[in-house]
Design a protein around this motif. Structure first.
Motif, short mmCIF file in Angstrom:
data_model
loop_
_atom_site.label_atom_id
_atom_site.label_comp_id
_atom_site.label_asym_id
_atom_site.label_seq_id
_atom_site.Cartn_x
_atom_site.Cartn_y
_atom_site.Cartn_z
N ASN A 189 -12.34 6.31 -19.61
CA ASN A 189 -13.16 5.20 -20.13
C ASN A 189 -14.28 5.68 -21.06
O ASN A 189 -15.10 4.89 -21.51
N GLY A 190 -14.30 6.98 -21.33
CA GLY A 190 -15.32 7.52 -22.23
C GLY A 190 -16.55 8.00 -21.50
O GLY A 190 -16.61 8.00 -20.27
N LEU A 191 -17.54 8.45 -22.27
CA LEU A 191 -18.74 9.04 -21.70
C LEU A 191 -20.02 8.38 -22.21
O LEU A 191 -21.11 8.79 -21.83
N LYS A 192 -19.91 7.39 -23.05
CA LYS A 192 -21.08 6.84 -23.73
C LYS A 192 -21.17 5.33 -23.55
O LYS A 192 -20.15 4.63 -23.59
N ILE A 193 -22.38 4.84 -23.33
CA ILE A 193 -22.62 3.40 -23.27
C ILE A 193 -23.50 3.01 -24.46
O ILE A 193 -24.60 3.54 -24.63
N GLU A 194 -23.00 2.13 -25.28
CA GLU A 194 -23.77 1.68 -26.45
C GLU A 194 -24.85 0.69 -26.02
O GLU A 194 -24.70 -0.03 -25.03
N GLN A 195 -25.94 0.67 -26.81
CA GLN A 195 -26.97 -0.33 -26.56
C GLN A 195 -26.39 -1.73 -26.76
O GLN A 195 -25.60 -1.97 -27.68
N ASP A 196 -26.78 -2.63 -25.90
CA ASP A 196 -26.31 -4.01 -26.00
C ASP A 196 -27.43 -4.90 -25.47
O ASP A 196 -27.54 -5.16 -24.27
N TYR A 197 -28.30 -5.34 -26.38
CA TYR A 197 -29.48 -6.11 -25.98
C TYR A 197 -29.11 -7.44 -25.33
O TYR A 197 -29.80 -7.91 -24.43
N LYS A 198 -28.01 -8.02 -25.77
CA LYS A 198 -27.59 -9.29 -25.19
C LYS A 198 -27.22 -9.12 -23.72
O LYS A 198 -27.63 -9.92 -22.85
N GLU A 199 -26.44 -8.06 -23.42
CA GLU A 199 -26.07 -7.79 -22.03
C GLU A 199 -27.30 -7.39 -21.20
O GLU A 199 -27.43 -7.77 -20.03
N ALA A 254 -41.62 -9.26 -24.91
CA ALA A 254 -42.80 -8.83 -25.68
C ALA A 254 -42.40 -7.95 -26.85
O ALA A 254 -42.94 -8.08 -27.95
N SER A 255 -41.45 -7.04 -26.63
CA SER A 255 -41.08 -6.08 -27.68
C SER A 255 -40.22 -6.72 -28.76
O SER A 255 -40.28 -6.33 -29.93
N GLY A 256 -39.41 -7.70 -28.37
CA GLY A 256 -38.57 -8.36 -29.36
C GLY A 256 -37.36 -7.57 -29.81
O GLY A 256 -36.72 -7.92 -30.79
N PHE A 257 -37.03 -6.46 -29.12
CA PHE A 257 -35.85 -5.70 -29.49
C PHE A 257 -34.60 -6.49 -29.12
O PHE A 257 -34.34 -6.78 -27.96
N GLY A 258 -33.83 -6.85 -30.13
CA GLY A 258 -32.59 -7.57 -29.89
C GLY A 258 -32.76 -9.06 -29.70
O GLY A 258 -31.78 -9.80 -29.70
N ILE A 259 -34.01 -9.51 -29.50
CA ILE A 259 -34.28 -10.94 -29.35
C ILE A 259 -35.56 -11.26 -30.11
O ILE A 259 -36.35 -10.38 -30.44
#
Length: 578
Positions: free
Chosen positions: A118-128, A153-158
């Protein structure tokens, strides 16, 4: 279904999932991770959320298994889908920050592909991340509530939502979560949700500080240093900064270093300043690197060391600090602390310009216009000037006007030049104001208009532009665009002459010898001689026409004769020279 499995297990003497889970916890206490995994696997496969979460933690931490974020997420997700709040909270964290493959591992290796299908890396996913943080927060997981506040507060992804951030921060803060207390204090101090409330922020910072939150120590230091929310107390600021700095907070190390450099709350000590700034710099704090550059370049109680200054400026520049990029560029231009290298200077200046720094954009545009360190390219110069102009840089607007006036990079366009000059002048550019004054006075590409010439010359003169002071003085002296006013003319011409400007001295000679109703030929001669000594040709010519004695003593002199023989067009030359 789970209840049916448990009932069947009891009927045939098999351990229930709860028993298996409990057995695994006991093995975990003994740090027997293999036994814990063996106990939890049957329970997890039977749908036990706690067991699924614990197996996720084993893979997350690499305990008893090869560490792998992908497998960890797989088990966390099963637990999260079964409503396990801690699993949901951890999923939110993993998706929010992402998780790279371990260093040194090549994902294409065939053996690794078999071990980790299944791989070794998890990508960023702000929605999840937002989805799982909200699920955990609504279940009352305090850490997730604090994280949800941070996400809003940070607004990253939203889109930032400070009201929602404050709501979740406050829920977690009131339950004693230090991160939420810090976040809530930050929102209140900055007034992100409306009006700033630094006093309330101070109370929350204190609560977080009591829990040994290092950044809360730092923020308390900033409050005492600035006197915001509390009475200013630099000694108290030093105390808080020192606690945070000794705990390793780079921002606090930088702040403490600056207080030592300036002697704020402590005796000035450049060596202590350098020590603390260096600690912050080696952690990647670019502001600390910049200040180390300043400290070494200026000395400030130490021996100046331009070589070391350049090293720190360059280090900050490499990490994208725009101010450092501009400084190191200037050092390469001057050969100060580094070998003189205009091409290297241009490279750094262009990096700062590319990051949107308007001063760097202005400077790099000028370099392309001059062909200094680069091949002359008026198109690129115009492009950089436009970028700076879009950010409100009045000098860039003026330069665009000059390119249009001279037809460099664009067709010659006096009307377009005038529009750019007026825009720059309205923004306060003294050069544009002076240029407009000369254009309207001389009729240079525009209808001659002394009223507008005087208006713009006055604007520039009030900002100290000597040429504009001379022009305005002449307008006042000759009554061009205004009523003649000799006193006002003296007010502008005299300080211009004190700047050793020969054309101002010549104008004063004309004023005393011709334009003033009370002629003073001795004073006129004095000013003209000073201007002539500085090489002013007009002053030399007028000196020849100046009578050796006051014409009022000569009974043969006619009343209408002008001793200096000043002709009306004479003012135009002076205006252009200004």
């Amino acid at each position: 279904m789970r209840k049916l499995i448990e009932a069947a297990g009891r009927l045939f003497g098999a351990a229930s999932p709860d028993d298996q889970y409990a057995k695994g916890l006991k093995a975990l206490e003994r740090e027997d991770y293999k036994a814990a995994l063996e106990s939890w696997l049957p329970a997890a496969r039977a749908g036990h959320a706690g067991a699924q979460n614990q197996i996720g933690r084993l893979y997350d931490l690499g305990k008893g298994v090869v560490r792998n974020a992908v497998d960890a997420v797989g088990w966390y997700r099963q637990a999260a889908d079964n409503g396990h709040g801690d699993a949901q909270a951890r999923l939110a964290e993993i998706y929010y920050y992402g998780c790279d493959a371990p260093k040194g591992i090549t994902p294409t290796d065939e053996t690794l592909s078999l071990l980790f299908p299944n791989g070794l890396k998890i990508e960023q996913d702000y929605k999840e991340a937002l989805r799982w943080a909200r699920a955990a927060a609504e279940q009352g997981v305090v850490g997730a509530q604090a994280m949800l506040g941070y996400m809003h507060a940070s607004g990253f992804g939203i889109t930032p939502d400070y009201a929602e951030a404050e709501r979740w921060y406050r829920v977690a803060a009131e339950q004693g979560n230090a991160a939420a207390q810090l976040g809530l204090g930050t929102l209140l101090a900055g007034g992100y949700g409306g009006k700033s409330d630094p006093e309330a922020a101070h109370q929350w910072f204190c609560k977080a500080a009591d829990q040994k939150n290092v950044m809360a120590w730092y923020y308390l230091g900033t409050q005492y240093a600035s006197g915001i929310g509390v009475s200013q107390d630099l000694a108290e600021a030093v105390s808080w900064f020192r606690r945070a700095a000794e705990a390793g907070a780079a921002a606090a190390q930088r702040a403490l270093g600056l207080l030592y450099a300036r002697g704020g709350g402590v005796a000035a000590d450049p060596h202590a300043a350098e020590t603390w700034l260096r600690k912050a710099a080696v952690q990647g704090d670019t502001e600390a690197m910049l200040h180390l550059g300043h400290l070494n370049s200026r000395g400030a109680g130490m021996q100046p060391n331009l070589f070391d200054a350049a090293i720190w400026y360059r280090a900050a520049a490499e990490m994208g600090h725009r101010e450092a990029q501009k400084i190191i560029a200037q050092m390469y231009f001057a050969g100060s602390g580094v070998p003189r290298d205009e091409m290297e200077a241009v490279r750094w200046l262009e990096r700062a310009a590319g990051q949107g720094d308007p001063q760097a954009q202005l400077r790099i545009g000028a370099l392309y216009a001059e062909g200094r360190g680069v091949v002359r390219d008026y198109d690129r110069a115009l492009d950089w000037f436009r970028r700076a102009a879009e950010q409100g840089n009045s000098d860039a607007v003026y330069n665009i006007g000059t390119l249009h006036s001279l037809g460099l990079g664009v067709p010659r366009d006096p009307a377009g030049a005038l529009a750019w000059y007026e825009r720059a002048a309205e923004q306060g550019s003294v050069l544009a104001q002076f240029r407009l004054g000369t254009m309207f006075a001389a009729g240079d590409g525009v209808p001659q208009d002394y009223t507008r010439a005087a208006f713009w010359s006055r604007k520039a003169a009030e900002q100290g532009h000597v040429g504009a002071m001379i022009n305005l003085g002449r307008f006042c002296m000759q009554g061009l665009g205004m009523e003649r006013d000799i006193e006002e003319a003296l007010r502008w011409l005299t300080p211009a002459a004190e700047h050793k400007e020969p054309s101002a001295m010549t104008a004063l000679g004309e004023l005393h010898g011709h334009w003033s109703e009370q002629k003073d030929f001795a004073r006129a001669r004095g000013w003209l001689e000073r201007a002539a000594a500085l090489g002013d040709e007009r002053a030399k010519l007028l000196l020849q026409r100046l009578p050796p004695t006051d014409p009022s003593d000569d009974p043969t002199a006619g009343p209408s004769e002008s001793p200096l023989e000043i002709q009306a067009p004479g003012h135009l030359r002076a205006v252009r020279e200004g």
